[in-house]
Design an enzyme around this catalytic site. Structure first.
Site, short mmCIF file in Angstrom:
data_model
loop_
_atom_site.label_atom_id
_atom_site.label_comp_id
_atom_site.label_asym_id
_atom_site.label_seq_id
_atom_site.Cartn_x
_atom_site.Cartn_y
_atom_site.Cartn_z
CG LEU A 74 -1.97 -1.02 1.40
CD1 LEU A 74 -2.68 -0.85 2.74
CD2 LEU A 74 -2.97 -0.97 0.26
CG ASP A 75 0.56 4.69 -2.76
OD1 ASP A 75 1.36 3.91 -3.29
OD2 ASP A 75 -0.15 5.49 -3.40
CB CYS A 76 4.06 5.98 2.45
SG CYS A 76 4.55 6.66 4.05
#
Length: 217
Positions: free
Chosen positions: A63-65
């Site tokens: 997942l994106d940060c």
């Protein structure tokens, strides 16, 4: 775009939602990298936190940060191979919930806009006819005064797909410091995007298992 300063949240350190002999599922907080970057100060990440307690843990997706929500990790090589294949073959079931700018008039819809890397501004992406195909389905959950709570189902998994697709239809995700203007960035202290649901076939039993973490918006 804001200058990125990595300050991952420490509470909760690990929000584990499920564990058995083959997989472990966490609810990743916004602001924590899925895996470490190249810089020394990005060592703190979801996988490295897990490895401190579960040395056998293996990252199988990201997942994106800035995105929070459900992540599944493998606890052995067979489970890793099985789950990665499920993601590659798009047999997993997943959806996200986002809070976006403006009021979406359509109850549901499909966004089918190809994307590619913006080589002049990495890691940004852009909509481009000569890019890779990208498809997202959306469904309105709640219309508010000047925002909309929306369920997003990506069919493809392009980098920043949900961020860019929502911006392309005029409804940028609140708190998006990559694609939002000053109003978007000040509307929330985090990206309002959450991986609420993930469904996979269990790598050992092959039964359908579902994981859920309610969005905070």
């Amino acid at each position: 775009m804001k200058i990125f300063t990595y300050q991952p949240p420490s509470i909760p350190w690990l929000d584990i939602r499920y564990q058995d002999r083959d997989i472990i599922v966490i609810n990743k907080p916004s602001g924590l990298l899925s895996n470490p970057g190249r810089a020394e100060n990005t060592f703190d990440s979801a996988i490295n936190r897990l490895l401190q307690r579960y040395p056998e843990a293996i990252l199988v997706h990201r997942l994106d940060c800035a995105t929070s929500g459900i992540m599944v990790f493998a606890l052995n090589k067979k489970a890793e191979s099985n789950i990665k294949t499920q993601f590659q073959n798009r047999v997993t079931g997943k959806y996200y919930v986002a809070l976006v700018q403006g009021v979406i008039t359509d109850d549901s819809g499909k966004i089918d806009l190809a994307m590619k890397a913006d080589i002049s501004q990495p890691p940004l992406q852009l909509i481009a006819d000569d890019g890779k195909s990208a498809t997202t389905y959306f469904e309105v959950l709640e219309r508010r005064v000047d925002t909309t709570l929306v369920k997003l189902k990506p069919i493809t998994g392009r980098t920043h797909q949900l961020r860019l697709h929502m911006k392309a239809i005029g409804h940028t995700i609140l708190g998006d410091d990559f694609y939002g203007d000053d109003n978007i960035m000040t509307a929330s202290d985090r990206l309002c995007l959450h991986a609420e649901h993930l469904q996979i076939n269990h790598p050992f039993s092959h039964k359908v298992v579902k994981f859920y973490s309610k969005h905070p918006f």
